[in-house]
Design a protein around this motif. Structure first.
Motif, PDB file in Angstrom:
ATOM      1  N   ALA B  68       0.842  -1.202   0.000  1.00 22.38           N
ATOM      2  CA  ALA B  68       0.000   0.000   0.000  1.00 22.38           C
ATOM      3  C   ALA B  68       0.878   1.253   0.000  1.00 22.38           C
ATOM      4  CB  ALA B  68      -0.919  -0.009   1.220  1.00 22.38           C
ATOM      5  N   GLU B  69       1.939   1.205   0.791  1.00 20.51           N
ATOM      6  CA  GLU B  69       2.850   2.354   0.886  1.00 20.51           C
ATOM      7  C   GLU B  69       3.561   2.623  -0.436  1.00 20.51           C
ATOM      8  OE1 GLU B  69       4.231   1.641   5.422  1.00 20.51           O
ATOM      9  OE2 GLU B  69       5.866   1.847   3.957  1.00 20.51           O
ATOM     10  N   ASP B  70       4.120   1.574  -1.008  1.00 18.49           N
ATOM     11  CA  ASP B  70       4.965   1.725  -2.201  1.00 18.49           C
ATOM     12  C   ASP B  70       4.153   1.995  -3.463  1.00 18.49           C
ATOM     13  OD1 ASP B  70       6.987   1.196  -0.495  1.00 18.49           O
ATOM     14  OD2 ASP B  70       7.430  -0.829  -1.246  1.00 18.49           O
ATOM     15  N   HIS B  71       2.963   1.419  -3.548  1.00 14.59           N
ATOM     16  CA  HIS B  71       2.221   1.492  -4.815  1.00 14.59           C
ATOM     17  C   HIS B  71       0.816   2.054  -4.668  1.00 14.59           C
ATOM     18  CE1 HIS B  71       5.472  -0.855  -6.566  1.00 14.59           C
ATOM     19  NE2 HIS B  71       5.370  -1.685  -5.546  1.00 14.59           N
ATOM     20  N   LYS B  72       0.515   2.616  -3.515  1.00 13.45           N
ATOM     21  CA  LYS B  72      -0.802   3.205  -3.276  1.00 13.45           C
ATOM     22  C   LYS B  72      -1.949   2.230  -3.565  1.00 13.45           C
ATOM     23  CE  LYS B  72       0.491   7.919  -3.241  1.00 13.45           C
ATOM     24  NZ  LYS B  72       1.738   7.585  -2.525  1.00 13.45           N
ATOM     25  N   VAL B  73      -1.737   0.980  -3.225  1.00 16.77           N
ATOM     26  CA  VAL B  73      -2.802  -0.011  -3.446  1.00 16.77           C
ATOM     27  C   VAL B  73      -3.890   0.188  -2.385  1.00 16.77           C
ATOM     28  CG1 VAL B  73      -3.368  -2.481  -3.484  1.00 16.77           C
ATOM     29  CG2 VAL B  73      -1.229  -1.675  -4.487  1.00 16.77           C
ATOM     30  N   ASP B  74      -5.123   0.171  -2.836  1.00 19.14           N
ATOM     31  CA  ASP B  74      -6.279   0.381  -1.959  1.00 19.14           C
ATOM     32  C   ASP B  74      -6.621  -0.934  -1.249  1.00 19.14           C
ATOM     33  OD1 ASP B  74      -8.460   1.650  -0.803  1.00 19.14           O
ATOM     34  OD2 ASP B  74      -9.735   1.432  -2.576  1.00 19.14           O
ATOM     35  N   LEU B  75      -6.378  -0.988   0.058  1.00 21.46           N
ATOM     36  CA  LEU B  75      -6.655  -2.204   0.829  1.00 21.46           C
ATOM     37  C   LEU B  75      -7.919  -1.989   1.643  1.00 21.46           C
ATOM     38  CD1 LEU B  75      -3.059  -2.905   2.259  1.00 21.46           C
ATOM     39  CD2 LEU B  75      -4.024  -3.708   0.096  1.00 21.46           C
ATOM     40  N   VAL B  76      -8.984  -2.699   1.313  1.00 22.34           N
ATOM     41  CA  VAL B  76     -10.275  -2.458   1.949  1.00 22.34           C
ATOM     42  C   VAL B  76     -10.748  -3.690   2.715  1.00 22.34           C
ATOM     43  CG1 VAL B  76     -12.681  -1.819   1.568  1.00 22.34           C
ATOM     44  CG2 VAL B  76     -10.898  -0.832   0.135  1.00 22.34           C
ATOM     45  N   VAL B  77     -11.133  -3.462   3.963  1.00 25.15           N
ATOM     46  CA  VAL B  77     -11.609  -4.521   4.837  1.00 25.15           C
ATOM     47  C   VAL B  77     -13.131  -4.406   4.943  1.00 25.15           C
ATOM     48  CG1 VAL B  77     -11.491  -5.458   7.176  1.00 25.15           C
ATOM     49  CG2 VAL B  77      -9.488  -4.350   6.165  1.00 25.15           C
ATOM     50  N   CYS B  78     -13.827  -5.514   4.783  1.00 21.37           N
ATOM     51  CA  CYS B  78     -15.289  -5.489   4.875  1.00 21.37           C
ATOM     52  C   CYS B  78     -15.737  -5.170   6.301  1.00 21.37           C
ATOM     53  CB  CYS B  78     -15.875  -6.827   4.454  1.00 21.37           C
ATOM     54  SG  CYS B  78     -17.650  -6.911   4.739  1.00 21.37           S
ATOM     55  N   VAL B  79     -16.584  -4.175   6.428  1.00 25.45           N
ATOM     56  CA  VAL B  79     -17.008  -3.726   7.746  1.00 25.45           C
ATOM     57  C   VAL B  79     -17.827  -4.791   8.487  1.00 25.45           C
ATOM     58  CG1 VAL B  79     -19.033  -2.481   6.824  1.00 25.45           C
ATOM     59  CG2 VAL B  79     -18.112  -1.850   9.035  1.00 25.45           C
ATOM     60  N   ALA B  80     -18.754  -5.429   7.794  1.00 23.10           N
ATOM     61  CA  ALA B  80     -19.622  -6.412   8.461  1.00 23.10           C
ATOM     62  C   ALA B  80     -18.819  -7.638   8.896  1.00 23.10           C
ATOM     63  CB  ALA B  80     -20.755  -6.825   7.535  1.00 23.10           C
ATOM     64  N   ALA B  81     -17.984  -8.149   7.972  1.00 24.55           N
ATOM     65  CA  ALA B  81     -17.151  -9.310   8.294  1.00 24.55           C
ATOM     66  C   ALA B  81     -16.134  -8.945   9.372  1.00 24.55           C
ATOM     67  CB  ALA B  81     -16.439  -9.808   7.038  1.00 24.55           C
ATOM     68  N   GLY B  82     -15.627  -7.726   9.336  1.00 27.18           N
ATOM     69  CA  GLY B  82     -14.647  -7.265  10.309  1.00 27.18           C
ATOM     70  C   GLY B  82     -15.244  -7.156  11.700  1.00 27.18           C
ATOM     71  N   PHE B  83     -16.405  -6.531  11.793  1.00 23.40           N
ATOM     72  CA  PHE B  83     -17.045  -6.348  13.102  1.00 23.40           C
ATOM     73  C   PHE B  83     -17.320  -7.691  13.772  1.00 23.40           C
ATOM     74  CE2 PHE B  83     -18.847  -1.794  13.436  1.00 23.40           C
ATOM     75  CZ  PHE B  83     -17.663  -1.286  12.963  1.00 23.40           C
ATOM     76  N   ARG B  84     -17.768  -8.665  12.977  1.00 19.22           N
ATOM     77  CA  ARG B  84     -17.995 -10.011  13.515  1.00 19.22           C
ATOM     78  C   ARG B  84     -16.745 -10.575  14.172  1.00 19.22           C
ATOM     79  NH1 ARG B  84     -21.099 -11.712   8.626  1.00 19.22           N
ATOM     80  NH2 ARG B  84     -23.205 -12.009   9.414  1.00 19.22           N
ATOM     81  N   ARG B  85     -15.605 -10.249  13.576  1.00 17.61           N
ATOM     82  CA  ARG B  85     -14.352 -10.892  13.986  1.00 17.61           C
ATOM     83  C   ARG B  85     -13.461  -9.969  14.821  1.00 17.61           C
ATOM     84  NH1 ARG B  85     -16.212 -12.594   9.131  1.00 17.61           N
ATOM     85  NH2 ARG B  85     -16.005 -14.789   8.548  1.00 17.61           N
ATOM     86  N   GLY B  86     -14.025  -8.866  15.267  1.00 17.33           N
ATOM     87  CA  GLY B  86     -13.267  -7.970  16.142  1.00 17.33           C
ATOM     88  C   GLY B  86     -12.305  -7.055  15.414  1.00 17.33           C
ATOM     89  N   ILE B  87     -12.475  -6.915  14.106  1.00 25.30           N
ATOM     90  CA  ILE B  87     -11.646  -5.973  13.355  1.00 25.30           C
ATOM     91  C   ILE B  87     -12.435  -4.684  13.183  1.00 25.30           C
ATOM     92  CG2 ILE B  87     -10.472  -5.505  11.162  1.00 25.30           C
ATOM     93  CD1 ILE B  87      -9.079  -7.645  12.763  1.00 25.30           C
ATOM     94  N   VAL B  88     -12.006  -3.657  13.910  1.00 30.26           N
ATOM     95  CA  VAL B  88     -12.660  -2.349  13.844  1.00 30.26           C
ATOM     96  C   VAL B  88     -11.603  -1.311  13.463  1.00 30.26           C
ATOM     97  CG1 VAL B  88     -14.447  -2.969  15.520  1.00 30.26           C
ATOM     98  CG2 VAL B  88     -12.304  -1.985  16.327  1.00 30.26           C
ATOM     99  N   GLU B  89     -12.035  -0.090  13.294  1.00 36.33           N
ATOM    100  CA  GLU B  89     -11.120   0.994  12.882  1.00 36.33           C
ATOM    101  C   GLU B  89      -9.811   0.980  13.686  1.00 36.33           C
ATOM    102  OE1 GLU B  89     -12.781   3.103  10.414  1.00 36.33           O
ATOM    103  OE2 GLU B  89     -10.673   3.493   9.979  1.00 36.33           O
ATOM    104  N   ASP B  90      -9.949   0.816  15.018  1.00 37.44           N
ATOM    105  CA  ASP B  90      -8.784   0.862  15.903  1.00 37.44           C
ATOM    106  C   ASP B  90      -7.834  -0.318  15.730  1.00 37.44           C
ATOM    107  OD1 ASP B  90      -9.548   3.175  17.012  1.00 37.44           O
ATOM    108  OD2 ASP B  90     -10.281   2.348  18.912  1.00 37.44           O
TER     109      ASP B  90
END
Lengths: 131, 119
Positions: B68-90
């Protein structure tokens, strides 16, 4: 972002999407989260197809009762897809036969096609998403 | 060519994320564009900043971060799947962002090819 997206869709790119369900409805979360993908895709006015093969056909089997599993029975959602204009549902005949099921065992109207036809259908898609 | 990438499995437990990373890197090296990498199912765990693998192993999360740093690749995490698994903004490592599943469908529409890594 929201504004950009709206512009792009007004630009009217319509692609053939296919969501492929290959796994049983419970035991893993794949079926449920594929369904969530399908529902979101409805908002994008794309040409959406859903395929059920292998154990994936159990996702649309009638009479699911998950009480003893302690999991939510999400099978009624498949019947709601029609309301989102998602009506192109395909089931692989061989997968049905291998499991001793027929079209009458399924809770939504589908088109039953052969494995070879399923392959040809997939080959004609722009985007195939699976789990 | 413009590629969209879907990562369906978590790091270390499964090779999908490694393969997706190597694919993305190879595509960029060949002059292609990665429109977006979307992390879904357990794939959302690739975005955690709390991962600390043993020092003699590759660092899956850092690999993505560097891409992401070197090539500005957009890395997107699914909000619904993330919240289920404890992946939040923080929980996010630098370079990742949280958004909706619409970002996956949009990647499918915009990219020339959508490539899935998973089982």
């Amino acid at each position: 972002m929201g504004e950009d997206m709206e512009e792009e869709y007004e630009g009217g790119i319509v692609k053939k999407f296919m969501f492929v369900n290959r796994k049983a409805p419970y035991g893993t979360i794949y079926a449920l989260e594929v369904l969530e993908m399908v529902l979101i895709s409805a908002a994008f006015d794309q040409d959406v197809h859903i395929a059920f093969l292998d154990d994936g056909i159990y996702q649309i089997k009638k009479g699911q009762d998950t009480k003893e599993l302690g999991m939510k029975n999400f099978s009624p959602t498949y019947r709601a897809l029609e309301g989102y204009d998602i009506e192109k549902l395909f089931v692989e005949r061989e997968s049905l036969e291998e499991r001793g099921l027929t079209e009458d065992d399924l809770l939504v109207p589908v088109e039953v096609i052969s494995r070879a036809e399923m392959g040809a259908l997939m080959a004609g898609m722009d985007v195939v998403l699976t789990a | 060519m413009k590629f969209g990438i879907l990562v369906n499995e978590g790091p270390y437990n499964h090779q999908a994320s490694d393969s997706a990373y190597r694919f993305a890197k190879a595509a960029i090296d060949k002059g292609h564009e990665i429109y977006r990498v979307f992390f879904y199912y357990d794939g959302v765990l690739n975005a955690t900043k709390h991962s600390e693998p043993p020092s003699d192993d590759r660092n899956v999360i850092k690999n993505w971060q560097k891409l992401a740093e070197d090539h500005k690749v957009d890395l997107v995490v699914c909000v619904a799947a993330g919240f289920r698994r404890g992946i939040v903004e923080d929980s996010l490592a630098p370079g990742f962002r949280i958004s909706g599943l619409g970002q996956l469908i949009e990647a499918g529409i915009q990219a020339d090819r959508m490539v899935t890594f998973g089982d």
